[in-house]
Scaffold this motif. Structure first.
Motif, PDB file in Angstrom:
ATOM      1  N   ARG A 143       0.835  -1.206   0.000  1.00 22.46           N
ATOM      2  CA  ARG A 143       0.000   0.000   0.000  1.00 22.46           C
ATOM      3  C   ARG A 143       0.871   1.258   0.000  1.00 22.46           C
ATOM      4  O   ARG A 143       0.561   2.251  -0.673  1.00 22.46           O
ATOM      5  N   ALA A 144       1.956   1.220   0.768  1.00 25.56           N
ATOM      6  CA  ALA A 144       2.854   2.380   0.827  1.00 25.56           C
ATOM      7  C   ALA A 144       3.506   2.628  -0.523  1.00 25.56           C
ATOM      8  O   ALA A 144       3.600   3.774  -0.979  1.00 25.56           O
ATOM      9  N   VAL A 145       3.967   1.560  -1.172  1.00 25.40           N
ATOM     10  CA  VAL A 145       4.584   1.703  -2.487  1.00 25.40           C
ATOM     11  C   VAL A 145       3.553   2.176  -3.510  1.00 25.40           C
ATOM     12  O   VAL A 145       3.854   2.976  -4.407  1.00 25.40           O
ATOM     13  N   GLY A 146       2.312   1.721  -3.368  1.00 18.73           N
ATOM     14  CA  GLY A 146       1.249   2.188  -4.259  1.00 18.73           C
ATOM     15  C   GLY A 146       0.997   3.678  -4.111  1.00 18.73           C
ATOM     16  O   GLY A 146       0.823   4.395  -5.102  1.00 18.73           O
ATOM     17  N   ALA A 147       0.979   4.149  -2.854  1.00 16.68           N
ATOM     18  CA  ALA A 147       0.825   5.587  -2.609  1.00 16.68           C
ATOM     19  C   ALA A 147       1.994   6.359  -3.193  1.00 16.68           C
ATOM     20  O   ALA A 147       1.830   7.446  -3.771  1.00 16.68           O
ATOM     21  N   TRP A 148       3.175   5.785  -3.049  1.00 16.72           N
ATOM     22  CA  TRP A 148       4.386   6.392  -3.624  1.00 16.72           C
ATOM     23  C   TRP A 148       4.239   6.570  -5.138  1.00 16.72           C
ATOM     24  O   TRP A 148       4.491   7.638  -5.680  1.00 16.72           O
ATOM     25  N   GLY A 149       3.835   5.501  -5.813  1.00 16.72           N
ATOM     26  CA  GLY A 149       3.701   5.552  -7.259  1.00 16.72           C
ATOM     27  C   GLY A 149       2.642   6.552  -7.708  1.00 16.72           C
ATOM     28  O   GLY A 149       2.834   7.278  -8.689  1.00 16.72           O
ATOM     29  N   ALA A 150       1.514   6.580  -6.981  1.00 19.34           N
ATOM     30  CA  ALA A 150       0.438   7.497  -7.348  1.00 19.34           C
ATOM     31  C   ALA A 150       0.881   8.955  -7.204  1.00 19.34           C
ATOM     32  O   ALA A 150       0.639   9.788  -8.083  1.00 19.34           O
ATOM     33  N   VAL A 151       1.541   9.269  -6.092  1.00 14.34           N
ATOM     34  CA  VAL A 151       1.988  10.643  -5.857  1.00 14.34           C
ATOM     35  C   VAL A 151       3.081  11.031  -6.843  1.00 14.34           C
ATOM     36  O   VAL A 151       3.108  12.160  -7.352  1.00 14.34           O
ATOM     37  N   ALA A 152       3.997  10.095  -7.139  1.00 17.18           N
ATOM     38  CA  ALA A 152       5.069  10.378  -8.097  1.00 17.18           C
ATOM     39  C   ALA A 152       4.499  10.713  -9.470  1.00 17.18           C
ATOM     40  O   ALA A 152       4.912  11.682 -10.120  1.00 17.18           O
ATOM     41  N   GLY A 153       3.535   9.911  -9.913  1.00 15.27           N
ATOM     42  CA  GLY A 153       2.925  10.165 -11.213  1.00 15.27           C
ATOM     43  C   GLY A 153       2.147  11.466 -11.242  1.00 15.27           C
ATOM     44  O   GLY A 153       2.229  12.240 -12.198  1.00 15.27           O
ATOM     45  N   LEU A 154       1.407  11.739 -10.174  1.00 19.06           N
ATOM     46  CA  LEU A 154       0.588  12.944 -10.128  1.00 19.06           C
ATOM     47  C   LEU A 154       1.444  14.205 -10.066  1.00 19.06           C
ATOM     48  O   LEU A 154       1.147  15.203 -10.724  1.00 19.06           O
ATOM     49  N   SER A 155       2.524  14.159  -9.282  1.00 18.90           N
ATOM     50  CA  SER A 155       3.366  15.348  -9.134  1.00 18.90           C
ATOM     51  C   SER A 155       4.026  15.725 -10.454  1.00 18.90           C
ATOM     52  O   SER A 155       4.095  16.908 -10.813  1.00 18.90           O
ATOM     53  N   GLY A 156       4.515  14.713 -11.185  1.00 20.55           N
ATOM     54  CA  GLY A 156       5.098  15.013 -12.487  1.00 20.55           C
ATOM     55  C   GLY A 156       4.067  15.520 -13.479  1.00 20.55           C
ATOM     56  O   GLY A 156       4.356  16.390 -14.306  1.00 20.55           O
ATOM     57  N   ALA A 157       2.844  15.001 -13.357  1.00 23.34           N
ATOM     58  CA  ALA A 157       1.800  15.377 -14.305  1.00 23.34           C
ATOM     59  C   ALA A 157       1.301  16.804 -14.085  1.00 23.34           C
ATOM     60  O   ALA A 157       0.980  17.518 -15.047  1.00 23.34           O
ATOM     61  N   VAL A 158       1.216  17.248 -12.834  1.00 23.72           N
ATOM     62  CA  VAL A 158       0.682  18.593 -12.564  1.00 23.72           C
ATOM     63  C   VAL A 158       1.766  19.661 -12.655  1.00 23.72           C
ATOM     64  O   VAL A 158       1.465  20.853 -12.523  1.00 23.72           O
ATOM     65  N   GLY A 159       3.009  19.260 -12.885  1.00 24.32           N
ATOM     66  CA  GLY A 159       4.102  20.223 -12.969  1.00 24.32           C
ATOM     67  C   GLY A 159       3.850  21.353 -13.954  1.00 24.32           C
ATOM     68  O   GLY A 159       4.014  22.533 -13.604  1.00 24.32           O
ATOM     69  N   PRO A 160       3.447  21.054 -15.203  1.00 22.02           N
ATOM     70  CA  PRO A 160       3.211  22.146 -16.160  1.00 22.02           C
ATOM     71  C   PRO A 160       2.125  23.113 -15.717  1.00 22.02           C
ATOM     72  O   PRO A 160       2.233  24.322 -15.944  1.00 22.02           O
ATOM     73  N   VAL A 161       1.063  22.590 -15.081  1.00 20.86           N
ATOM     74  CA  VAL A 161      -0.026  23.469 -14.643  1.00 20.86           C
ATOM     75  C   VAL A 161       0.442  24.370 -13.509  1.00 20.86           C
ATOM     76  O   VAL A 161       0.231  25.599 -13.529  1.00 20.86           O
TER      77      VAL A 161
END
Length: 480
Positions: A143-161
Motif C-alpha cells: 500500500r505504501a509503495v502504491g501511494a508512492w507511485g500514485a503521488v510520483a505520477g501525479l506530481s510530475g503530471a501537474v508540474g506544467p499546470v
C-alpha cells in the motif's frame, strides 16, 4: 540496493504514516522539478538571453546529474544511514533551488540546477529504501509503495499546470523558490519522525563504475545538444561520441568482473529486463521531448502565456493520472503486454497528430493530441516496473529497480537533447523543424509497442526465468 535494515526504534502505525508522508513530500518536490521547469523556459530565455541549447541544458543539467548519481546515492544511504543521506539530499536540493531562483546568468542557472540534482538524486531511491525499511509487513508495504507511485505520477503530471500558475503570477524564479519551504519542512519531519536505518551489509563503493557512467552519459548528451552549433562532423563532437563509446565498452568490461559492481551487467541477460530498460529510455525520451517542444510551440509560436500553456497541457496530466491507475489493473488481470502495446500506439497517435500543427491549429485538436499522449504515457508505468522485475531473483530486485530508474532519467535527458537539436538544426523555422522532431517522437511510440511485443512474449519469459535461476545459483555459490 538492499532493503534489509537496522532500524533505531519500532514505530507505531501513526509514526509509520508520518514517515510515509515525509517521503511523499520528497517525491512531490523531485517529481515536480522534472516537468515544472519546461513551462518557464520561454521566460528564462528572454530574461537570461539564452539560446535554444542553453534551454536544453537548463532541463538536462537536472535529469543528467540524477541519472549519473541514482545508483550511487542508494548504496551510500545503505552504508552510512538512510535518514542521514535523505536529509543531506533535502538540504542540497533546497539550497540548489534557492540559488536557481537567484541565478544572475544562464551559466549560473545550469550550475545550480546540477547542484539541485545532486540533492534530488538522494531523494527518491533513498526514500524508497526508508519506506521498505519502515513497512515490514508485505501488505502495508504494498500500500505504501502504491501511494508512492500514485503521488510520483501525479506530481510530475501537474508540474506544467503549477509552473504556469507560478510563472504567470510571480515570475520564472518562483518555480525554484517554492521548493525551499517544502524542503525545510521535510528536513524537520525527517529529523523528528524518521528513524535511522542501514543495510545489514553495506555495498562496496565502485568509483571506476561511477566514473564510467558519468563518462558515458555526460559526453553523449553534450554531443547531441551542441551538435547543431559546432557541426556534427567537428572534431569536438566526434571526440565526445568516441569518449562515450569507450566508456560503454569500459563499463561492460569492468563491471562484468567486479565483485560488487555499481551497474550489475548480469540483469541484462533477461530479455524482459533489457526490453523494459530500453522502453524506459524511449518512453521518457518521448515525454521529455513532448513537453520541451510543446512549451516552445505554445508560448513562442502561438503567443500563449505560461498559465494558458499549463492549462492546455492539463488534459494530458489528467489522462496520465487516470490511465496510470487503469494500467495497474490491466497488468494484474491481463499481464503487461496489452497495456504496453496500447501505450505505444497511443504515444504514437498523440505525437503523430502534432505533425499537423501550425500557426492556427485549433485548441480542440491540440487537446485531443494531448489526451492521447497522456493516456499512452500513463499506461506505461506499471507494466514497465513489473516487466523489469519479472524473473529477477529477490536479491537483485533493488539493483534492477535502480538501473530501471537510471534508464528513465537518461531517456528524459536524451529526449530533450535530441528534440532540441532537431529544432535548432533546422533552417526552415520552428514549425517545419518541429515536424521532423514529432516524426522522431512518433517513431518512439511505435518502437515502444514493437519492443513490448518482443520483451513480453513466451520466449522472453522463458529466458528471464533461466536468467533468474542462473543468477540465484551464482549468488548461492558466492556465499559458500
Amino acid at each position: 540496493m538492499s532493503f534489509s535494515a537496522v532500524p533505531s526504534r519500532e514505530l507505531s502505525p501513526r509514526g509509520r504514516t508520518i514517515v510515509l508522508s515525509t517521503c511523499l513530500v520528497s517525491v512531490v518536490v523531485a517529481g515536480l522539478d522534472t516537468t515544472i521547469a519546461n513551462v518557464a523556459l520561454p521566460s528564462i530565455q528572454k530574461a537570461l538571453h539564452a539560446p535554444l541549447s542553453g534551454l536544453q541544458w537548463v532541463v538536462d543539467a537536472y535529469t543528467l546529474v540524477i541519472a549519473c548519481l541514482l545508483m550511487f546515492s542508494g548504496s551510500v544511504a545503505d552504508r552510512f544511514g538512510r535518514r542521514r543521506v535523505f536529509q543531506v539530499g533535502l538540504g542540497l536540493f533546497s539550497l540548489g533551488s534557492l540559488l536557481c531562483g537567484l541565478a544572475p546568468s544562464l551559466g549560473a542557472l545550469v550550475a545550480f540546477r546540477a547542484l539541485q540534482a545532486v540533492g534530488g538524486a538522494m531523494l527518491n531511491p533513498v526514500a524508497m529504501s526508508i519506506i521498505a525499511a519502515t513497512f515490514t509487513d508485505s501488505k502495508e508495504r504494498a500500500r505504501a509503495v502504491g501511494a508512492w507511485g500514485a503521488v510520483a505520477g501525479l506530481s510530475g503530471a501537474v508540474g506544467p499546470v503549477l509552473g504556469g500558475l507560478l510563472v504567470s503570477g510571480l515570475g520564472w524564479r518562483s518555480i525554484f523558490w517554492v521548493n525551499v519551504p517544502v524542503g525545510a519542512l521535510a528536513i524537520y519531519l525527517t529529523q523528528r519522525f524518521v528513524p535511522e536505518s542501514k543495510a545489514a551489509r553495506g555495498k562496496r563503493f565502485d568509483p571506476l563504475g561511477q566514473l564510467l557512467v558519468i563518462a558515458f552519459l555526460g559526453p553523449v548528451t553534450a554531443a547531441v545538444i551542441e551538435g547543431p552549433r559546432y557541426g556534427w562532423s567537428s572534431p569536438f563532437i566526434i571526440a565526445l561520441f568516441v569518449l562515450a563509446a569507450a566508456a560503454v565498452a569500459g563499463l561492460i568490461a569492468t563491471e562484468s568482473r567486479c565483485a560488487e559492481p555499481l551497474v550489475d551487467i548480469r540483469v541484462f541477460r533477461s530479455p524482459a529486463f533489457s526490453g523494459a530498460a530500453i522502453i524506459s529510455v524511449i518512453a521518457l525520451m518521448s515525454l521529455s521531448g513532448f513537453l520541451f517542444l510543446n512549451t516552445l510551440y505554445l508560448q513562442d509560436v502561438r503567443g500563449y502565456s505560461a498559465l494558458h500553456t499549463g492549462l492546455l497541457l492539463f488534459p494530458m496530466a489528467a489522462a496520465m493520472a487516470a490511465c496510470a491507475m487503469i494500467s495497474g489493473r490491466i497488468a494484474v488481470t491481463r499481464a503487461a503486454r496489452p497495456a504496453f502495446v496500447l501505450a505505444g500506439l497511443l504515444l504514437a497517435a498523440g505525437t503523430g497528430l502534432l505533425l499537423g500543427t501550425g500557426h492556427g491549429t485549433g485548441s480542440w485538436y491540440l487537446v485531443l493530441a494531448y489526451l492521447l499522449f497522456g493516456a499512452g504515457f500513463g499506461l506505461v508505468g506499471t507494466p514497465l516496473t513489473n516487466t523489469a522485475l519479472s524473473g529477477m531473483p529477490r536479491d537483485q530486485a533493488g539493483v534492477a529497480a535502480a538501473i530501471a530508474s537510471t534508464c528513465r532519467q537518461t531517456g528524459g535527458a536524451v529526449g530533450v537533447a535530441v528534440s532540441g537539436s532537431i529544432v535548432a538544426g533546422g533552417s526552415a523555422g520552428f514549425i517545419a523543424s518541429s515536424h521532423t522532431a514529432w516524426t522522431f517522437l512518433t517513431g518512439c511510440g511505435i518502437a515502444t509497442a514493437l519492443l513490448a511485443l518482443l520483451s513480453t512474449g513466451r520466449w522472453a519469459r522463458t529466458q528471464a526465468e533461466r536468467s533468474a535461476r542462473r543468477s540465484s545459483t551464482h549468488a548461492l555459490e558466492a556465499t559458500r
